[in-house]
Design a protein around this motif. Structure first.
Motif, PDB file in Angstrom:
ATOM      1  N   GLU A 198       0.824  -1.213   0.000  1.00  0.00           N
ATOM      2  CA  GLU A 198       0.000   0.000   0.000  1.00  0.00           C
ATOM      3  C   GLU A 198       0.855   1.259   0.000  1.00  0.00           C
ATOM      4  O   GLU A 198       0.459   2.281  -0.563  1.00  0.00           O
ATOM      5  N   ASP A 218      -2.879   5.048  -1.628  1.00  0.00           N
ATOM      6  CA  ASP A 218      -4.124   4.656  -0.946  1.00  0.00           C
ATOM      7  C   ASP A 218      -5.251   4.467  -1.969  1.00  0.00           C
ATOM      8  O   ASP A 218      -5.002   4.259  -3.152  1.00  0.00           O
ATOM      9  N   ARG A 263      -4.015  -2.541 -11.738  1.00  0.00           N
ATOM     10  CA  ARG A 263      -2.849  -3.165 -11.108  1.00  0.00           C
ATOM     11  C   ARG A 263      -2.080  -3.989 -12.131  1.00  0.00           C
ATOM     12  O   ARG A 263      -2.676  -4.638 -12.986  1.00  0.00           O
TER      13      ARG A 263
END
Ligand SMILES: Nc1nc2c(c(=O)[nH]1)N[C@H]1C(S)=C(S)[C@@H](COP(=O)(O)O)O[C@H]1N2
Ligand SMILES: [Mo]
Length: 370
Positions: free
Chosen positions: A241, A246, A322
């Protein structure tokens, strides 16, 4: 047809340099091609375009020289009685040279016939490297001292004229390429991905490529950390993270072109953390820091000069999503202006160092072999 060829042949023979000049020019051209070909891998920005031009022009000059040479020795080669122990390797050398020139030209003209994971450009590189031992062996058997070379003014002019002709021929292939629709090639010769591969690959519309044998198991995001070590005030071990940002997504975003030396490129938007910000958090020693080294879970690694490294990104995202495992999740290096093989995937450690890392060249080749 035959008559036209004969006429061209007659014209060409008028600019043919003396035999030993041809032989030495071939050796010099091959050396130049191997050197410029390898060096081109290190040039990823348009300021390095000259090395690609040189490679093409000298390659076409070499083609003419090899033509002269083969014409000269044709009878000797055709009569096995006149072979000695060096002749078979010489014949092999001729075949490999023609194949290297042929694959290079074919690629430039837009062709590609992949063999397993190898593009025609990979094949071209392989054949070119194979020439090194072959030429050395040939020189062993057929060496004439450069002092014997009859390089007078006329021979020098003729050799120069060939180089000019090679350059003109290269310009002509560039034009032909544009006419045939290859205008989207970069200065490196790379083509946009879609032309070369099935773009339906996981998590990004570009291929998953490993340089040689790197193929780790998927890295677990939960237990993975990014370590920052070396010339820093405070060593860091960052969870996913902290690198990926975030809920709003990554802190940094950069548009950059991944350009693989097997001849394709893709332009993508990468998200993650700026390496400069990492170095600042860790308190890098600005007086001593010269390089930053990025190391993969597989051992594959690359270093960048510290100023360049600051502008690089450790990407967790590509195209707003991602990274997939194949593209280097949890994080991979995005080094704008560098060729693809330097964009280390599955990065787990960042080290601030005083020195570069010459061994990285070897490590990238053998990484992944047990
Ligand atoms: N750890 C590791 N990183 C790597 C490689 C590799 O084999 N191992 N291959 C490199 C090469 S040659 C290229 S072109 C790019 C390919 O990135 P992609 O698979 O996301 O397209 O990753 C580079 N990073
Ligand atoms: Mo690559």
């Amino acid at each position: 047809m035959g008559r036209v060829l004969a006429a061209i042949g007659r014209r060409l023979r008028r600019v043919e340099p003396p035999p030993r000049v041809v032989d030495w020019a071939i050796a010099v051209c091959v050396a130049c091609e191997v050197a410029s070909g390898l060096y081109s891998f290190t040039r990823g920005t348009p300021s390095g375009a000259w090395v690609f031009w040189l490679h093409s022009s000298v390659g076409l000059t070499l083609a003419a020289l090899v033509g002269f040479k083969l014409y000269r020795v044709r009878r000797r080669v055709a009569a096995p009685a006149s072979w000695d122990r060096f002749t078979p390797v010489s014949v092999l050398q001729a075949v490999v040279t023609l194949a290297a020139l042929g694959t290079g030209t074919f690629w430039v003209l837009g062709g590609n016939v992949p063999i397993l994971a190898w593009t025609t450009l990979n094949l071209h590189v392989g054949l070119g490297l194979l020439l090194v031992p072959l030429v050395l062996w040939h020189l062993r058997g057929r060496y004439h001292s450069p002092r014997d070379v009859d390089l007078d003014r006329r021979a020098a002019l003729r050799t120069g004229a060939l180089l000019v002709a090679g350059t003109v021929a290269w310009r002509a292939t560039e034009t032909a390429d544009r006419v045939l629709g290859g205008a989207t090639r970069r200065f490196t010769g790379s083509k946009p991905t879609g032309d070369l591969y099935d773009t339906e690959t996981e998590g990004g519309s570009f291929p998953v490529t490993s340089w040689v044998a790197d193929d780790p198991d998927p890295v677990d995001r939960e237990s993975w950390t990014l370590s920052v070590r070396g010339l820093v005030e405070e060593e860091l071990d960052l969870p996913f993270e902290a690198v990926a940002g975030d809920a709003d997504g990554p802190d940094a975003s950069v548009a950059a072109t991944l350009d693989c030396t097997s001849g394709w490129y893709t332009h993508q938007r990468w998200g993650g953390v700026r390496v400069g910000d990492l170095l600042e958090s860790a308190g890098a020693d600005d007086d001593r820091a010269r390089y930053v080294r990025f190391t993969s879970v597989t051992g594959y690694r690359w270093s960048l000069p510290v100023d360049e490294a600051r502008d690089a990104v450790l990407a967790t995202h590509v195209g707003g999503r991602r990274l997939s495992h194949g593209h280097g999740a949890p994080a991979r290096l995005v080094a704008p202006g560098r060729r693809g093989f330097q964009w280390v995937k599955w990065v787990e450690s960042v080290e601030v160092r005083e020195r570069g890392d010459p061994m990285q060249w070897l490590v990238t080749l053998i990484s992944g072999f047990d």
